[in-house]
Design an enzyme around this catalytic site. Structure first.
Site, PDB file in Angstrom:
ATOM      1  N   CYS A  90       0.878  -1.116  -0.021  1.00 31.64           N
ATOM      2  CA  CYS A  90       0.023  -0.029   0.043  1.00 31.64           C
ATOM      3  C   CYS A  90       0.863   1.061  -0.044  1.00 31.64           C
ATOM      4  O   CYS A  90       2.218   1.166   0.124  1.00 31.64           O
ATOM      5  CB  CYS A  90      -1.088   0.043   1.392  1.00 31.64           C
ATOM      6  SG  CYS A  90       0.058   0.385   2.782  1.00 31.64           S
ATOM      7  N   CYS A  93       3.334   1.592   2.785  1.00 30.91           N
ATOM      8  CA  CYS A  93       4.694   0.780   2.684  1.00 30.91           C
ATOM      9  C   CYS A  93       5.634   1.604   1.817  1.00 30.91           C
ATOM     10  O   CYS A  93       6.661   1.857   2.077  1.00 30.91           O
ATOM     11  CB  CYS A  93       4.280  -0.552   1.775  1.00 30.91           C
ATOM     12  SG  CYS A  93       3.279  -1.557   2.726  1.00 30.91           S
ATOM     13  N   ASP A 527       8.031  22.422 -35.110  1.00 28.83           N
ATOM     14  CA  ASP A 527       9.096  23.125 -36.111  1.00 28.83           C
ATOM     15  C   ASP A 527       8.676  22.558 -37.627  1.00 28.83           C
ATOM     16  O   ASP A 527       7.977  21.480 -37.672  1.00 28.83           O
ATOM     17  CB  ASP A 527      10.344  22.166 -35.613  1.00 28.83           C
ATOM     18  CG  ASP A 527      11.402  22.577 -36.492  1.00 28.83           C
ATOM     19  OD1 ASP A 527      11.595  23.533 -36.972  1.00 28.83           O
ATOM     20  OD2 ASP A 527      11.848  21.462 -37.100  1.00 28.83           O
ATOM     21  N   ASP A 726      12.999  18.140 -33.780  1.00 28.41           N
ATOM     22  CA  ASP A 726      13.775  17.242 -34.105  1.00 28.41           C
ATOM     23  C   ASP A 726      14.653  17.072 -32.796  1.00 28.41           C
ATOM     24  O   ASP A 726      14.720  18.169 -32.362  1.00 28.41           O
ATOM     25  CB  ASP A 726      14.924  17.824 -35.076  1.00 28.41           C
ATOM     26  CG  ASP A 726      16.433  16.902 -35.457  1.00 28.41           C
ATOM     27  OD1 ASP A 726      16.457  16.197 -34.354  1.00 28.41           O
ATOM     28  OD2 ASP A 726      16.541  16.486 -36.444  1.00 28.41           O
ATOM     29  N   ASP A 730      16.658  20.646 -32.337  1.00 25.11           N
ATOM     30  CA  ASP A 730      15.730  21.727 -31.558  1.00 25.11           C
ATOM     31  C   ASP A 730      15.854  21.542 -29.866  1.00 25.11           C
ATOM     32  O   ASP A 730      14.684  21.797 -29.503  1.00 25.11           O
ATOM     33  CB  ASP A 730      14.454  21.433 -31.996  1.00 25.11           C
ATOM     34  CG  ASP A 730      13.965  21.564 -33.367  1.00 25.11           C
ATOM     35  OD1 ASP A 730      14.604  22.583 -34.123  1.00 25.11           O
ATOM     36  OD2 ASP A 730      13.444  20.768 -34.116  1.00 25.11           O
TER      37      ASP A 730
END
Lengths: 859, 72
Positions: A90, A93, A527, A726, A730
């Site tokens: 859970c 934990c 782009d 790219d 970029d």
């Protein structure tokens, strides 16, 4: 940790320090550290690059030392380890492991993922080490090992899941039959039971004998785990179960053997509470073991696709070896129907390869000499040989698996709330249980108790329960119903399913934060070159004047441009060859700078260039001027052509749009996302391309280095921006955007920057990424709402809020049933995400019925 | 477990046991003064339950605080 104890507070660490180059650096680091309060001794070794610090642990700490070293310009490198942690059940934990590991000196960050059963720990080597981290987690009662990858990971994971499944199945076989007998025995005097239930089953000693193994065999795991945590100052839901089961069992035992002790006597033994409580909790664990991990099936499926063997040419002979023994440069032979073992380049043969498992592309892709092939894809039709270029952890599949695993081991920002709540929940619930006990003991019992009181959905009467038993029952029920297991599963299970779904479709999310951020996007900047367009110019229009043939014009233009190395010239030659035209060699060639080219071919003088070239040569272009302007308006580069001083036609060249660009942009706009295009091209060309694709916002004449600044401008308008481009060129703009999407990267995904990597060169995957992000976040929100609603409504009911008005109480076993159902329902809700498909994929599936796979051109 | 950890564990146990006993004594005091007649079983059982819950509440709060103070 190299920690030597000299007195009770004295400790020693050996921190690695990077960037020291001389004795002066050594002196600087030593001097700086010595100024810290609590530091006794510092020895810096230039050769080993380590600083051994002896310090008073109650006055100084590793983080402060690191900060001081960094402040004077040196680096203390961090190390990272990815661990597999089994046995967590859970959110508490998760909080428990995180709290314990984070508390270790030298650990800088810990991210624990419940469904992935992983812990990613960053630490300073020398201050702490992997072994100590593992020991700390083991001490909390969990199994821990370093995460392995590939087939070994698959085998280990399968083995561990089977072990847990077998364990919980055994517990189910013990708990449920016995719990059923206990329940029948408890209600033996009611309804039709007296007619067929033997009398001895109603005997309290028999009931006690049946309940005891339930509490101590299937229930033992809860006592063991809670004690392991408690002794180290950490609590989890096992503690809630252990206190609940323990209290119910102890009361039942006292009332059985010492009925006059004042706990309600034989009429309040509650054996069925202790038995069914345990049985339902075990049912919850069983269901979790059954369903957990299914959310990451996409990755397991990918892993299982890895070929076990490969046929390679060694010393001229074809030999079969294990796939992981293939070396770079080996020639690998693949036959129809076989899985390709590693990545490589085809050297001979021809075939169609199914790459759906990597790219999500449903159509097989044609492969011939020079084509790239990817490991784990399946050869469909022919045989071929290829040269191995990437093996082992370098293959596309290994990179994809690692990226998805990393994403699944990360945390979405939305999870912080759930983590905070779960981390403080257990203590909060016990405080609440105390308050509930105090209230019903001192006030509630006297004010509201009636002997006709009953549990909801139970004929069992509480007539003989005393003040202590009554207050204890309500207190225990509050503990049981409050378990935050659904809260712990809500976010990470959906993230696992979402990232897995992305991987299935060739969309790789680098982290959970990318999934969450993509769901919030309201602007996408594309782009232009290479993203919206194909990135290389092509011939788009050929216009011939009267007396000339279109094909002749294109062929002559290609002949003229053949010797030139200009990209536009290359596009014309490519275009002519693409149409099957013969492109001969010019007799002579002359480039006229700023104007165009001139060539002679088979006695014809050919001119190809701009208006100035025609003016200079006194060639009347007539109505071609109008046509040329029209082409230029469309963003195309138009070239005039003259043959033997007579205007012959126009050839237009342009970078053309990718086939799916328009539909992808339309879909984004339908989704309410603003779409913009960014390019270094001039405004007119940019606008022409944008018009074709339906984009209204055009950011033209932007230099690559300024793209990030344009993204900032959009963000300042309050937009959540994705930059699609790219992944290498970029990179700054991708990094600046809320979500950077690197498109068409092929299979070398590790080199890419960006938060989302699209393997295919298909712009529709941008839409797919946003749709998957939104679907995942929808699922997370549904799960969180369910989990919070369950706890918010369940706790007051269990605490007895309805009792003064109705006389009904929630029994501990009903509370445990609700608790089990809450986590199971969250898991099932998440599993529904497996059926989700991005819109274009759904359309593809519809249109490809009945499927007639046709090979596509190789990438 | 090293010496520092043992020392932290010892000191922490003194603190959380003391705090839990305080809450338990408050419970006992209320049973004695609030005017209701409780059986000794209810009183002792209640004290045990209050003590267990108090320990569970205080252990995870006290242990890390003491550990941090001693181990840095």
């Amino acid at each position: 940790m190299s920690e030597t104890i000299r007195n009770e507070h004295l400790a020693q660490v050996s921190l690695p320090v990077q960037g020291m180059s001389c004795a002066a650096c050594v002196a600087k680091v030593e001097k700086t550290l010595k100024t810290m309060t609590g530091v006794q001794e510092v020895h810096v070794n230039l050769l080993s690059g380590k600083a051994a610090v002896t310090y008073e642990s109650n006055q100084a700490g590793v983080p402060q030392m690191v900060k001081m070293i960094q402040d004077i310009g040196y680096e203390v490198p961090e190390e990272e380890v990815l661990l597999t942690v089994r046995g967590m059940s859970c959110a508490a934990c998760v909080a428990k492991v995180e709290k314990a590991v984070k508390g270790m000196p030298g650990v800088t960050s810990v991210v624990v993922n419940l469904p992935a059963e992983s812990a990613k720990v960053k630490f300073y080597p020398g201050a702490v080490d992997k072994t100590r981290i593992k020991k700390e987690i083991q001490a909390l009662g969990y199994e821990v090992s370093e995460k392995v990858t590939g087939q070994e990971a698959l085998d280990r994971e399968k083995e561990a899941r089977q072990k847990e499944f077998r364990f919980q199945t055994r517990n189910m076989w013990i708990a449920w039959p016995l719990a059923m007998l206990v329940m029948i025995g408890m209600f033996r005097d009611m309804w039709i039971f007296p007619y067929f239930v033997p009398e001895f089953l109603g005997n309290v000693y028999v009931l006690w004998a049946l309940t005891t193994p339930i509490a101590f065999i299937p229930g033992w795991q809860f006592f063991k785990h809670s004690w392991n945590g408690l002794k180290r100052g950490a609590t989890d839901m096992n503690l809630l179960y252990a206190t609940g089961i323990g209290a119910a069992y102890i009361i039942a035992t006292i009332n059985t053997f010492w009925p006059d002790a004042g706990f309600g006597g034989r009429g309040a033994t509650f054996f069925e509470s202790a038995a069914l409580l345990t049985a339902f909790i075990v049912l919850g664990r069983f269901m979790e073991a059954l369903t957990r991990g299914r959310t990451s099936e996409a990755i397991r499926n990918l892993m299982s696709l890895q070929a076990k063997t490969a046929r390679v040419i060694r010393s001229g002979e074809e030999v079969e070896i294990a796939a992981d023994e293939v070396k770079i440069g080996d020639i690998v032979v693949v036959r129809p129907g076989e899985s390709i073992p590693v990545d490589g380049e085809v050297t001979e043969g021809y075939s169609a390869v199914d790459e759906a498992m990597i790219t999500g592309e449903s159509m097989p892709v044609e492969k011939r000499a020079g084509s790239q092939v990817t490991g784990a894809t399946i050869n469909k039709t022919g045989s071929f040989k290829f040269k191995a270029t990437r093996v082992g952890s370098e293959t596309a599949l290994a990179q994809i698996i690692k990226m998805v695993e990393d994403a699944q081991a990360s945390k979405a920002p939305i999870q912080k709330l759930a983590d905070f709540v779960a981390g403080h929940f257990i203590a909060g619930v016990h405080i609440l249980a105390l308050i509930v006990f105090f209230f019903w003991f001192f006030i509630g019992y006297g004010a509201f108790f009636t002997p006709t009181s009953q549990f909801i959905l139970s004929p069992y009467s509480l007539a003989e329960v005393g003040v202590f038993g009554f207050a204890l029952l309500l207190s225990v029920t509050t503990l049981i119903i409050s378990c935050p297991c659904a809260l712990g599963l809500a976010t990470p299970s959906a993230i696992m399913a979402g990232t897995g779904k992305g991987a299935e479709n060739g969309i790789l999310f680098k982290g959970a934060d990318a999934v969450e951020a993509s769901s919030k996007l309201n602007a996408v900047v594309f782009d232009k070159t290479g993203t919206l367009t194909k990135g290389e110019p092509s011939v788009t229009d050929v216009f011939a004047t009267e007396g000339f043939d279109r094909d002749d014009i294109l062929a002559l233009a290609a002949v003229t441009e053949k010797p030139s190395e200009h990209p536009l010239g290359e596009a014309i030659v490519r275009g002519a060859k693409g149409e099957g035209l013969s492109v001969g060699d010019a007799d002579d060639f002359e480039a006229i700078p700023g104007h165009g080219v001139r060539a002679t071919y088979q006695g014809q003088i050919i001119l190809l260039g701009n208006r100035r070239l025609m003016q200079q040569q006194n060639i009347d272009i007539g109505n071609l001027s109008e046509k040329m302007e029209q082409l230029e308006e469309e963003g195309k580069t138009a070239m005039l052509m003259a043959v033997d001083n007579k205007a012959a036609g126009i050839i237009a060249v342009a970078d053309i749009l990718k086939e799916n660009a328009k539909v992808a942009v339309e879909r984004l706009q339908q989704m309410g996302v603003q779409v913009a295009m960014i390019t270094g091209d001039n405004q007119r060309t940019a606008e022409a391309i944008a018009r074709q694709v339906g984009i209204k916002t055009v950011l033209a004449e932007v230099l690559p280095k300024d793209k990030a600044a344009e993204v900032i401008k959009l963000q300042e308008k309050g937009l959540n921006v994705a930059m699609v481009g790219d992944g290498i060129n970029d990179a700054p703009a991708l990094a600046q955007a809320n979500v950077g999407i690197a498109i068409g990267s092929g299979t070398d995904v590790a080199k890419e920057t960006g938060d989302i990597i699209l393997i295919k060169d298909d712009i529709r995957d941008v839409v797919g990424a946003i749709e998957i992000g939104r679907a995942t976040m929808r699922k997370i929100k549904q799960n969180l709402v369910w989990a919070f609603v369950y706890n918010i409504t369940g706790i007051p009911l269990a605490a007895g809020i309805l009792y003064p008005f109705t006389g009904f109480l929630v029994s501990p076993e009903l509370a445990s049933f609700f608790m089990a159902m809450s986590s199971v329902s969250v898991t099932i809700n998440t599993l529904l995400l497996k059926r989700y498909q991005p819109s274009f994929r759904r359309e593809q599936v519809k249109t490809s019925m009945p499927p007639v796979p046709q090979p596509q051109t190789a990438r | 477990m090293n010496d520092l950890e043992s020392k932290a564990a010892r000191q922490a146990s003194v603190v959380y046991i003391a705090l839990s006993l305080t809450i338990t004594l408050i419970f006992l005091a209320i049973t004695l003064v609030n005017g209701n007649a409780y059986t000794s079983v209810a009183r002792v059982g209640g004290m045990i339950w209050v003590f267990i819950l108090s320990m569970i509440v205080f252990m995870p709060i006290v242990i890390p605080v003491v550990k941090k103070r001693i181990m840095g």
